[in-house]
Design a protein around this motif. Structure first.
Motif: not given
Length: 212
Positions: A137-149, A191-202
């Motif tokens: 719903e919110e993404g992770i701004a510090t990791q440049h991950v946008p909200a999936c919704q 790729h841009e949206n997911s490359k900074n996600l950790t395994a735990l976050q995925i």
């Protein structure tokens, strides 16, 4: 030339034209019916083996297709057919299956699965679901991950080219996000949206989506 002007030229000619129109309509209808029959037969003989008779797969190796966006299904089948989707799973299972599909059969397959009731969500730990929901719903701004919704919708049901994610197998979602992140499944946006996600976050995002 209008049908009214044809009628004024004589009953014989008018009857011939009307007969030709009727024959064309019948031929078109038969062809469309044949394509739909071919699609349903293919679903019964081939697709159901991995994806289930109505698009709810038993094995998490294969995605649920029931209730999926038809535009997304069509795009993926065409990508399998022309081999532009080249992740290992696609090459192993779908390149051969889709190689001979026509556009009309692809459209009928997509329409069938899109019309089926979606798979129900599966249980997961409450903490995982909450963490995954926050990312979705919110993404992770510090990791440049946008909200999936923003693309997949408030309830993760997708729209047009963006797929339904709600109720999808957790491990399948995890594998796809990992493939996007590693560029094994080519999609620049994902790729841009997911490359900074950790395994735990995925894992957390997948837990939330599979529970919906």
């Amino acid at each position: 030339m209008s049908l009214h002007s044809i009628g004024r030229r004589g009953p014989v000619k008018a009857k011939a034209v009307y007969a030709a129109i009727a024959a064309l309509a019948l031929t078109t209808g038969i062809a469309q019916g044949a394509d739909k029959s071919a699609a349903l037969d293919l679903i019964r003989r081939e697709c159901s083996t991995c994806h289930g008779a109505r698009g709810v797969s038993v094995s998490p190796m294969f995605p649920n297709l029931a209730g999926q966006q038809p535009g997304y299904l069509e795009a993926q089948l065409k990508a399998f057919r022309d081999r532009s989707r080249a992740d290992p799973h696609a090459q192993a299972f779908m390149w051969g299956m889709a190689a001979q599909l026509t556009d009309s059969v692809i459209s009928d397959i997509a329409a069938f699965f899109a019309s089926q009731p979606p798979a129900p969500g599966t249980a997961a730990e409450a903490a995982e679901i909450a963490a995954g929901r926050k990312i979705f719903e919110e993404g992770i701004a510090t990791q440049h991950v946008p909200a999936c919704q923003s693309c997949h919708g408030l309830k993760a049901v997708g729209a047009g080219p963006f797929p339904r994610l709600a109720g999808q197998h957790r491990s399948y979602l995890e594998r796809q996000l990992e493939a996007f992140a590693a560029n094994l499944r080519a999609n620049e946006i994902m790729h841009e949206n997911s490359k900074n996600l950790t395994a735990l976050q995925i894992s957390q995002v997948a837990a939330f989506l599979s529970s919906q």
